[in-house]
Design a protein around this motif. Sequence first.
Motif, PDB file in Angstrom:
ATOM      1  N   THR A 137     -33.639  -0.591 -10.786  1.00 57.73           N
ATOM      2  CA  THR A 137     -34.073  -1.910 -10.308  1.00 57.73           C
ATOM      3  C   THR A 137     -35.476  -2.263 -10.773  1.00 57.73           C
ATOM      4  O   THR A 137     -36.044  -3.268 -10.337  1.00 57.73           O
ATOM      5  N   GLN A 145     -31.998   3.984  -6.752  1.00 57.67           N
ATOM      6  CA  GLN A 145     -32.564   2.796  -6.131  1.00 57.67           C
ATOM      7  C   GLN A 145     -33.820   2.248  -6.786  1.00 57.67           C
ATOM      8  O   GLN A 145     -34.065   1.042  -6.730  1.00 57.67           O
ATOM      9  N   ILE A 172     -40.001  -0.137  -2.241  1.00 58.41           N
ATOM     10  CA  ILE A 172     -39.049  -1.242  -2.341  1.00 58.41           C
ATOM     11  C   ILE A 172     -39.650  -2.501  -1.736  1.00 58.41           C
ATOM     12  O   ILE A 172     -39.594  -3.592  -2.334  1.00 58.41           O
TER      13      ILE A 172
END
Length: 365
Positions: free
Chosen positions: A104, A100, A76
């Motif tokens: 994205t 997650q 991330i």
Amino acid sequence: MTLKMIAPLVMLLAAPAAAQTFDLEALIAAAKAEPPITIYDSTGKIVDMAEAFTAKYGVQATGEKVSANSQLEMLIRESQAGNVQGDVALLTDTPAAMAQLLPTNILESWVPGDIEADIPEGYRNPLAISTNANVWVYNTEKYSECPVTNIWQLTEPAWKGKIALIDPLTKGTYTDWFNQMATHGGDKIAAAHQAQYGKPLETDQASPAAAWLAALAANGPLMADGDDRISEAVGAAGQADPFMGLVSSAKFRDNADKGYKLGLCSGLDPWVGWTYTKLGLIAKGTDSPNAARLFIHYVLTEEGIMPQMVDGKIPTNSTIALPADEPSGLSAHLGALFNYDAATGLDDWETRQDWQDFWQLNHKR
């Protein structure tokens, strides 16, 4: 082949799978024109796997051992900074990836066209390269065979305080297992109760799985922070009253390395253990998309996944069999595993805290 000749291949290989015919040689050529790649995995075996990949294809790769939780944070952060360091992620937290990383566009899933038909549909989206098994074990020095034949026996007074497993508050795969049983395994858990006690399960809990888990937690199992402690509690030689436990099938190597006496509880009703998946995903911002895809292709082959197969990791490529000398003997009992179903992976993610609270509420020490 010049770089100018390779450039169209890169564009071709980046095109949607439906618009192309898979060409491994073209993929290799395109990969050789790209910068080196780094692969994250939670096992140290990835170092040797990356070196073998480099030797085979002449495409430079480095393997780094990174825990699943750390992978999530790093991937991330790297994506947000526009500075991809991990080009390929071999990730054992399927629900987190689905919640997650994939929506994205931090990671993407890609399945090689020449292997796709050999991978069961449930392991294709997102792509799982292997399933990892946690299995019930006993001490073969103490018992000639598994002393338990039904999971409901683990909730009885005879095993009070004598079961060892990883603390579900510390590892998401355990609460995922709880939710998977509640979603997909209720009938078999209820049938096991009927088989053990000769009467239907009656419970105020929301599901048969919740009823069994509450009873197991109330029986005072030993909570550990990793498989090493469980392997020792169950398998160490010379014990008068060893634990039973739930461990990764990889810990059967302790029998040779440490003289332990671990035995697989084959015949346990309804399952000898359960699995979770290891995904093979590619960073969307990588400068080496073809090298990353080539590595994914490699770990879906017997040669590529073998270093993890010897630890009982089960390849999703159905043409590959576990080695005959894999120490757990799991290959004879694959049909008795409760297999992870990614179709409800997002629900596993959303209910993790609920199941942690449930376990805390019912666990007695």
